[in-house]
Scaffold this active site. Sequence first.
Site, PDB file in Angstrom:
ATOM      1  N   ASP A 139     -44.971 -11.192  -0.704  1.00  0.00           N
ATOM      2  CA  ASP A 139     -43.923 -12.111  -1.135  1.00  0.00           C
ATOM      3  C   ASP A 139     -44.005 -12.478  -2.615  1.00  0.00           C
ATOM      4  OD1 ASP A 139     -46.076 -13.993  -1.163  1.00  0.00           O
ATOM      5  OD2 ASP A 139     -45.636 -14.573   0.901  1.00  0.00           O
ATOM      6  N   HIS A 168     -51.294  -4.941  -0.234  1.00  0.00           N
ATOM      7  CA  HIS A 168     -50.276  -4.213   0.523  1.00  0.00           C
ATOM      8  C   HIS A 168     -48.965  -4.067  -0.237  1.00  0.00           C
ATOM      9  CE1 HIS A 168     -52.624  -5.603   4.327  1.00  0.00           C
ATOM     10  NE2 HIS A 168     -53.147  -4.531   3.766  1.00  0.00           N
ATOM     11  N   CYS A 212     -40.272  10.422  -7.198  1.00  0.00           N
ATOM     12  CA  CYS A 212     -40.690  10.331  -8.603  1.00  0.00           C
ATOM     13  C   CYS A 212     -41.518   9.084  -8.897  1.00  0.00           C
ATOM     14  CB  CYS A 212     -39.478  10.379  -9.529  1.00  0.00           C
ATOM     15  SG  CYS A 212     -38.457   8.876  -9.510  1.00  0.00           S
ATOM     16  N   CYS A 244     -32.216   7.259  -5.550  1.00  0.00           N
ATOM     17  CA  CYS A 244     -32.956   6.953  -6.778  1.00  0.00           C
ATOM     18  C   CYS A 244     -32.139   7.455  -7.970  1.00  0.00           C
ATOM     19  CB  CYS A 244     -34.325   7.626  -6.746  1.00  0.00           C
ATOM     20  SG  CYS A 244     -35.195   7.597  -8.340  1.00  0.00           S
ATOM     21  N   GLY A 289     -55.721 -18.319   5.456  1.00  0.00           N
ATOM     22  CA  GLY A 289     -54.454 -17.993   6.105  1.00  0.00           C
ATOM     23  C   GLY A 289     -54.341 -16.574   6.612  1.00  0.00           C
TER      24      GLY A 289
END
Length: 404
Positions: free
Chosen positions: A144, A160, A171, A240, A308
């Site tokens: 986030d 991550h 690319c 893309c 957490g």
Amino acid sequence: MRKPYMRIPYTDVLAAPTIIPKSAKALSGAVAALQEFLVAPSSLSPSSSGTRPYTAVLTGAGISVASGLADYRGTKGTYRVNKTFRPIYYHEFLNNHEARKRYWARSFIGWSTLHKAKPNASHFAIKHLNDLGLVRGVITQNVDSFHSHAHPALQTIELHGYLRSCVCISCHEELPRDGFQNELARLNPAWDVFLQEILASGALDTENPDERRARGMKTNPDGDVDLPGAPYTTFRYPACPRCLTNPPLTANGTRATVEVDSDGAWAPTSSAGILKPAVVMFGESIQHSVKAAAEEMINDADRLLIVGTSLATYSAWRLAKLAKDQKKPIAIVNIGGVRGEDVLFVDLDPNQQGNQGIRVEISTDELLPTLVEQFRSSNVQTTREAPNYVVKTQGASVFKDMLS
């Protein structure tokens, strides 16, 4: 034969924790124990200069719940209340045009919630602990970007990846997610009208999963909204732009094909130019440079504060185990059980008051700000600069206005 899906680990309720020390059951006792944990001299690298020990922080989805985001394994986590939820897998996203349609349609609806959300008191408390010279680096499993937003000067490794960008599979060019969202709206005008209706109804304003289900949607982590019966097959997504202009070479040295329809949507006749979120999906490997930087941060730290997270994913668990194998003190602040926590706290002196290890089950947005205030009242001073762990990434790795 279709490749079997990987098993999602630890979706059942984990065993309740044993609070360490016993006095940490109360807020005042937990704060006192964490104070001891963060300032006690390190037995591994004692310093005669009076500098404070180097503490690394490892965080997970639980720290962002107070910002209105869903978590995975908490009491109201997705794996508890939405038993049918299954995240998309990397090979599925890579190989299946229809799966990508479904993913981007759900993400298109869910992005508004993530984009509006802000860091909470826990993220800023970690900033303040850094300002006080008590925390020197953060490793987060979260995508986030709240840590980078709350404390841009504090070294943060995003284990991550992050949702603020998209990245091309071919690319590796990165594009801001905001611009990609605008393209999705342009290519899918009916879906955009639907999104505006949802926003106007306030269905995405509530943080209560029961209220959202009553309005016909299930909210999952990482900006995913499930709309039962939605016509996902009609959804379109862009190619893309870099690959469209200059198709990349394939493994055999020929040019890949990147084609779009009359509106600019990626065409299934293409063999390249697929954009994905800049996150590590299930079944996808973490970049070697990211793994190496996270391990280096653990190696250099005197102790590890875990906040957490249930450590259910192996990428996080292995970092905690690395600290344990190096005989470094570990503190865990998490509501609910944690994977293998008995291993992390084995052989602790039952009379120790936090310097050897801590297990606390109090909400982070209550505990961490109180901890900061206690340190401030004690006049703790900054005494050591943080090392810099460089993570090499493709394209624009940080966007200044990522969540403004």
